[in-house]
Write an enzyme that holds these catalytic residues in place. Structure first.
Site, mmCIF file in Angstrom:
data_model
loop_
_atom_site.group_PDB
_atom_site.id
_atom_site.type_symbol
_atom_site.label_atom_id
_atom_site.label_comp_id
_atom_site.label_asym_id
_atom_site.label_seq_id
_atom_site.Cartn_x
_atom_site.Cartn_y
_atom_site.Cartn_z
ATOM 1 N N TYR A 71 25.638 29.822 52.024
ATOM 2 C CA TYR A 71 25.957 30.676 51.546
ATOM 3 C C TYR A 71 26.821 32.480 51.674
ATOM 4 O O TYR A 71 27.421 32.812 51.795
ATOM 5 C CB TYR A 71 25.028 31.286 50.401
ATOM 6 C CG TYR A 71 24.998 32.137 49.906
ATOM 7 C CD1 TYR A 71 26.390 32.036 48.289
ATOM 8 C CD2 TYR A 71 24.271 33.713 48.959
ATOM 9 C CE1 TYR A 71 26.605 33.298 47.153
ATOM 10 C CE2 TYR A 71 24.676 34.271 47.853
ATOM 11 C CZ TYR A 71 26.114 34.241 47.235
ATOM 12 O OH TYR A 71 25.944 35.125 46.640
ATOM 13 N N LYS A 118 30.406 34.353 51.720
ATOM 14 C CA LYS A 118 30.857 35.644 51.296
ATOM 15 C C LYS A 118 30.850 37.168 52.871
ATOM 16 O O LYS A 118 31.637 37.196 52.021
ATOM 17 C CB LYS A 118 29.231 35.864 50.995
ATOM 18 C CG LYS A 118 28.712 35.332 49.454
ATOM 19 C CD LYS A 118 29.309 35.448 48.261
ATOM 20 C CE LYS A 118 29.312 34.479 47.525
ATOM 21 N NZ LYS A 118 30.681 34.919 46.252
ATOM 22 N N ILE A 158 21.483 40.414 40.209
ATOM 23 C CA ILE A 158 21.926 40.423 39.033
ATOM 24 C C ILE A 158 21.527 39.643 38.256
ATOM 25 O O ILE A 158 21.646 38.225 37.997
ATOM 26 C CB ILE A 158 23.244 40.416 38.519
ATOM 27 C CG1 ILE A 158 24.301 41.108 39.431
ATOM 28 C CG2 ILE A 158 24.312 40.780 37.512
ATOM 29 C CD1 ILE A 158 24.067 42.697 39.831
HETATM 30 P P1 NAP Z 1 26.892 31.598 37.442
HETATM 31 O O1 NAP Z 1 25.560 31.971 36.948
HETATM 32 O O2 NAP Z 1 26.309 30.364 38.826
HETATM 33 O O3 NAP Z 1 28.224 31.340 36.999
HETATM 34 C C1 NAP Z 1 29.350 30.569 37.245
HETATM 35 C C2 NAP Z 1 30.159 30.605 36.981
HETATM 36 O O4 NAP Z 1 31.262 29.765 37.479
HETATM 37 C C3 NAP Z 1 29.644 29.174 36.260
HETATM 38 O O5 NAP Z 1 30.068 29.092 34.983
HETATM 39 C C4 NAP Z 1 29.830 27.965 37.122
HETATM 40 O O6 NAP Z 1 29.882 26.986 36.191
HETATM 41 C C5 NAP Z 1 31.202 28.391 37.498
HETATM 42 N N1 NAP Z 1 31.747 27.001 38.531
HETATM 43 C C6 NAP Z 1 30.941 27.027 39.776
HETATM 44 N N2 NAP Z 1 31.630 26.383 40.251
HETATM 45 C C7 NAP Z 1 33.250 26.827 40.205
HETATM 46 C C8 NAP Z 1 34.402 25.983 40.275
HETATM 47 N N3 NAP Z 1 33.919 24.895 41.246
HETATM 48 N N4 NAP Z 1 35.857 26.543 39.752
HETATM 49 C C9 NAP Z 1 35.115 26.437 38.482
HETATM 50 N N5 NAP Z 1 34.081 26.825 38.140
HETATM 51 C C10 NAP Z 1 32.957 26.861 38.590
HETATM 52 O O7 NAP Z 1 26.960 32.555 38.884
HETATM 53 P P2 NAP Z 1 26.952 34.242 38.862
HETATM 54 O O8 NAP Z 1 25.208 35.165 39.006
HETATM 55 O O9 NAP Z 1 27.256 34.794 37.597
HETATM 56 O O10 NAP Z 1 27.399 34.436 40.383
HETATM 57 C C11 NAP Z 1 28.992 34.512 39.621
HETATM 58 C C12 NAP Z 1 29.429 35.210 41.029
HETATM 59 O O11 NAP Z 1 27.948 36.705 41.552
HETATM 60 C C13 NAP Z 1 29.522 34.554 42.410
HETATM 61 O O12 NAP Z 1 30.409 34.377 43.567
HETATM 62 C C14 NAP Z 1 27.938 34.999 43.349
HETATM 63 O O13 NAP Z 1 28.009 34.621 44.574
HETATM 64 C C15 NAP Z 1 27.817 36.409 43.136
HETATM 65 N N6 NAP Z 1 27.124 36.620 43.126
HETATM 66 C C16 NAP Z 1 25.498 36.229 42.152
HETATM 67 C C17 NAP Z 1 24.998 37.387 42.016
HETATM 68 C C18 NAP Z 1 23.678 37.238 41.371
HETATM 69 O O14 NAP Z 1 22.930 37.969 41.542
HETATM 70 N N7 NAP Z 1 23.895 36.822 40.495
HETATM 71 C C19 NAP Z 1 24.805 37.829 43.318
HETATM 72 C C20 NAP Z 1 25.105 38.631 44.597
HETATM 73 C C21 NAP Z 1 26.638 38.001 44.700
HETATM 74 P P3 NAP Z 1 28.845 25.437 36.138
HETATM 75 O O15 NAP Z 1 27.143 26.241 35.552
HETATM 76 O O16 NAP Z 1 29.281 24.339 35.691
HETATM 77 O O17 NAP Z 1 28.486 25.036 37.594
#
Ligand code: NAP
Length: 251
Positions: free
Chosen positions: A151, A155, A184
């Site tokens: 991961y 990133k 987050i």
């Molecule tokens: P999340 O809650 O899992 O939401 C991500 C969304 O993207 C979900 O609806 C997921 O659908 C969809 N998705 C996954 N694979 C996909 C694909 N191949 N094509 C289209 N849609 C897809 O994630 P999040 O926590 O909001 O994270 C969003 C971004 O922020 C990511 O890039 C993550 O690396 C980054 N990030 C998050 C955090 C954190 O603390 N949350 C921290 C640093 C960076 P499904 O649920 O059906 O898979």
């Protein structure tokens, strides 16, 4: 201070989590928002809750990406803003990691970013205007965490990708920037389990996890016309998590 009235904004992975925070922030600035996500149920529910359009998309499928962006251009004529936010973060230690684990995360996080950004930039270049904001992370570019070597590599890779395309498109009125969220509170983060959330809270100087809108606000700024002289940069949004030199520094 700035507004995005009548701007056409596309948010990938916008059906929930950080993407939804980005959607809310862009709507608050009066952008027209199109959400792309592979979770159809969540996307359709969001379209009932908010004034957005939802289209089903798996960002790893080149042909689908091209078709969806053509549909957007047909319907709206332009794309001013792309928030390329899709990402997955399954945990696997290196000794348990298979080639398939590695390929799966690179396919979504890096290839998916490449396909979506390349497609949007094709249209933005013709318009000689565009704002691209990638969702990277602190994990990889700044910090490490056991189980997230693959991961973290994706990133950090997103930032390398960003810097070169920022240069390739700077003279066309297009900026390419990234946000680096810390922890987050999203559906994806909750899946890491209660122990993980507790451990993270203890290491964040604010003693709180971030909320999706915290990332959305930063993305909306970087996506604004006023941010025209910022390109190839990243903004860390983590409640100060990367700052402490020791646990004693967290008061
Ligand atoms: P999340 O809650 O899992 O939401 C991500 C969304 O993207 C979900 O609806 C997921 O659908 C969809 N998705 C996954 N694979 C996909 C694909 N191949 N094509 C289209 N849609 C897809 O994630 P999040 O926590 O909001 O994270 C969003 C971004 O922020 C990511 O890039 C993550 O690396 C980054 N990030 C998050 C955090 C954190 O603390 N949350 C921290 C640093 C960076 P499904 O649920 O059906 O898979």
């Amino acid at each position: 201070m700035f507004q995005l009235k009548e701007q056409i904004a596309v948010v990938t992975g916008g059906a929930k989590g950080i993407g939804k925070g980005i959607v809310n922030a862009l709507l608050a600035q009066e952008a027209k928002v199109i959400v792309l996500d592979k979770d159809v149920e969540a996307g359709e529910a969001l379209a009932r809750e908010l004034p957005i359009d939802f289209l089903n998309l798996d960002v790893t499928k080149a042909e689908q990406v091209s078709q969806v962006f053509s549909r957007i251009i047909e319907a709206y004529g332009r794309i001013d803003i792309l928030a390329s936010n899709v990402g997955i973060f399954p945990q696997k230690t290196l000794e348990n990691m298979s080639e398939d684990d590695w390929d799966a995360i690179f396919s979504v996080n890096l290839k998916g970013t490449f396909l979506v950004v390349q497609e949007a930039l094709k249209h933005m270049k013709k318009q000689t205007y565009g704002r691209v904001v990638l969702t990277s992370s602190i994990t990889g570019p700044v910090t490490g965490f056991p189980g997230w070597s693959h991961y973290g590599a994706t990133k950090a890779g997103q930032l390398g990708f960003m810097r070169s395309i920022a240069l390739e498109y700077a003279k066309f009125g297009i900026t390419v920037n990234a946000v680096q969220p810390g922890n987050i509170l999203t559906e994806g983060l909750i899946e890491q389990g209660e122990d993980y959330l507790k451990q993270m809270k203890a290491t964040i100087p604010t003693h709180t996890l971030g909320e999706p809108i915290d990332i959305g606000a930063a993305v909306a700024f970087l996506a604004s016309p006023e941010a025209r002289f910022i390109t190839g940069q990243t903004l860390i949004i983590d409640g100060g998590q990367i700052l402490p030199e020791s646990f004693d520094a967290i008061l």
